[in-house]
Design a protein around this motif. Structure first.
Motif, short mmCIF file in Angstrom:
data_model
loop_
_atom_site.label_atom_id
_atom_site.label_comp_id
_atom_site.label_asym_id
_atom_site.label_seq_id
_atom_site.Cartn_x
_atom_site.Cartn_y
_atom_site.Cartn_z
N THR A 4 55.00 7.18 -12.95
CA THR A 4 55.95 7.69 -13.93
C THR A 4 55.18 8.12 -15.17
N VAL A 5 55.41 9.33 -15.64
CA VAL A 5 54.72 9.82 -16.84
C VAL A 5 55.36 9.15 -18.06
N LEU A 6 54.55 8.37 -18.79
CA LEU A 6 55.02 7.66 -19.98
C LEU A 6 54.72 8.44 -21.25
N PHE A 7 53.69 9.28 -21.20
CA PHE A 7 53.29 10.09 -22.35
C PHE A 7 52.59 11.33 -21.80
N ALA A 8 52.87 12.48 -22.39
CA ALA A 8 52.20 13.71 -21.97
C ALA A 8 52.02 14.61 -23.18
N GLU A 9 50.83 15.19 -23.28
CA GLU A 9 50.52 16.15 -24.33
C GLU A 9 49.63 17.22 -23.73
N GLU A 10 49.93 18.48 -24.02
CA GLU A 10 49.09 19.58 -23.58
C GLU A 10 49.03 20.58 -24.72
N ASP A 11 47.81 20.93 -25.13
CA ASP A 11 47.63 21.84 -26.26
C ASP A 11 46.18 22.33 -26.25
N ASP A 12 45.83 23.14 -27.26
CA ASP A 12 44.45 23.59 -27.39
C ASP A 12 43.51 22.41 -27.57
N SER A 13 43.98 21.39 -28.26
CA SER A 13 43.21 20.18 -28.50
C SER A 13 44.20 19.02 -28.54
N VAL A 14 43.87 17.93 -27.87
CA VAL A 14 44.78 16.78 -27.83
C VAL A 14 44.26 15.66 -28.71
N SER A 15 45.16 14.80 -29.12
CA SER A 15 44.83 13.64 -29.95
C SER A 15 44.97 12.38 -29.12
N PRO A 16 44.27 11.32 -29.50
CA PRO A 16 44.41 10.06 -28.75
C PRO A 16 45.78 9.43 -28.99
N ILE A 17 46.19 8.63 -28.03
CA ILE A 17 47.43 7.85 -28.17
C ILE A 17 47.14 6.73 -29.16
N LEU A 18 47.99 6.56 -30.14
CA LEU A 18 47.75 5.56 -31.18
C LEU A 18 48.75 4.41 -31.19
N ASN A 19 49.99 4.65 -30.80
CA ASN A 19 51.04 3.66 -30.99
C ASN A 19 51.61 3.08 -29.72
N PHE A 20 50.84 3.08 -28.64
CA PHE A 20 51.35 2.47 -27.42
C PHE A 20 51.35 0.95 -27.60
N PRO A 21 52.36 0.25 -27.13
CA PRO A 21 52.46 -1.19 -27.40
C PRO A 21 51.38 -2.05 -26.73
N TYR A 22 50.55 -1.47 -25.89
CA TYR A 22 49.49 -2.21 -25.22
C TYR A 22 48.15 -1.67 -25.73
N ALA A 23 47.44 -2.45 -26.54
CA ALA A 23 46.24 -2.01 -27.26
C ALA A 23 45.15 -1.40 -26.36
N PRO A 24 44.87 -1.96 -25.16
CA PRO A 24 43.83 -1.34 -24.33
C PRO A 24 44.10 0.13 -23.99
N VAL A 25 45.36 0.53 -23.93
CA VAL A 25 45.69 1.93 -23.65
C VAL A 25 45.29 2.79 -24.85
N ASN A 26 45.60 2.34 -26.06
CA ASN A 26 45.21 3.08 -27.27
C ASN A 26 43.70 3.21 -27.37
N GLU A 27 42.99 2.13 -27.09
CA GLU A 27 41.52 2.14 -27.17
C GLU A 27 40.92 3.07 -26.12
N ALA A 28 41.43 3.00 -24.90
CA ALA A 28 40.91 3.85 -23.83
C ALA A 28 41.21 5.32 -24.13
N SER A 29 42.40 5.59 -24.66
CA SER A 29 42.76 6.96 -25.00
C SER A 29 41.82 7.52 -26.06
N ALA A 30 41.54 6.74 -27.10
CA ALA A 30 40.63 7.19 -28.16
C ALA A 30 39.23 7.43 -27.60
#
Length: 171
Positions: free
Chosen positions: A92-118
């Motif tokens: 299940t897609v929980l978050f999706a972003e598509e653009d010229d440049s993407v930003s990391p996920i910052l506010n997901f309630p599970y910290a390892p996801v935010n860290e891995a995204s960054a």
């Protein structure tokens, strides 16, 4: 314009060097015999081999475009299940972003996801530095996994996993 003949269509003869004469090999230049002049036939010039006498060149420019698709992923799960079993599951897609440049996920309630995204976004930015990026995509998918431990009557034990490949459609 032709660069070889400077737009003249002719260049100096290689054999007579533009002097319109060659030393006769038979009479050693004494003039007793007339040599057969090859190449310019006594004019001192030959047709330009680059433009073939047309004085101009038609250039073709070859442009090479290389499209690269770089895909990196991070799998966070708390079971002993091999990551390869989860990697190609749609989930299940929980978050999706598509653009010229993407930003990391910052506010997901599970910290390892935010860290891995960054970390993944930073690695991607570093990998494509100096290159033109047309599009980037960043997705977070959730894949429900059930882990079942069992004991056999014979004394053996094991574990199996159940993945929900797709969320059921809601009507």
């Amino acid at each position: 314009p032709c660069h070889h003949c400077k737009q003249r269509g002719q260049i100096s003869c290689n054999r007579c060097k533009g002097r319109r004469q060659v030393k006769c090999g038979e009479c050693s230049g004494q003039g007793t015999k007339r040599p057969r002049v090859r190449g310019c036939r006594g004019s001192g010039e030959i047709e330009c081999p680059t433009c073939l006498g047309h004085k101009q060149l038609l250039f073709s420019i070859k442009v090479k475009c290389e499209w690269r698709k770089r895909q990196v992923d991070f799998i966070e799960e708390k079971t002993d299940m091999p990551d390869e079993l989860v990697r190609d599951v749609s989930g299940t897609v929980l978050f999706a972003e598509e653009d010229d440049s993407v930003s990391p996920i910052l506010n997901f309630p599970y910290a390892p996801v935010n860290e891995a995204s960054a970390r993944l976004v930073a690695e991607q930015d570093k990998a494509v530095k100096g290159q033109r990026v047309i599009r980037q995509r960043h997705r977070l998918r959730g894949v429900p996994v059930a882990e079942c431990h069992f004991q056999q009557h014979s004394g053996g034990s094991g574990v199996f996993f159940r993945l929900r490949l797709r969320e059921p459609a809601v009507h």
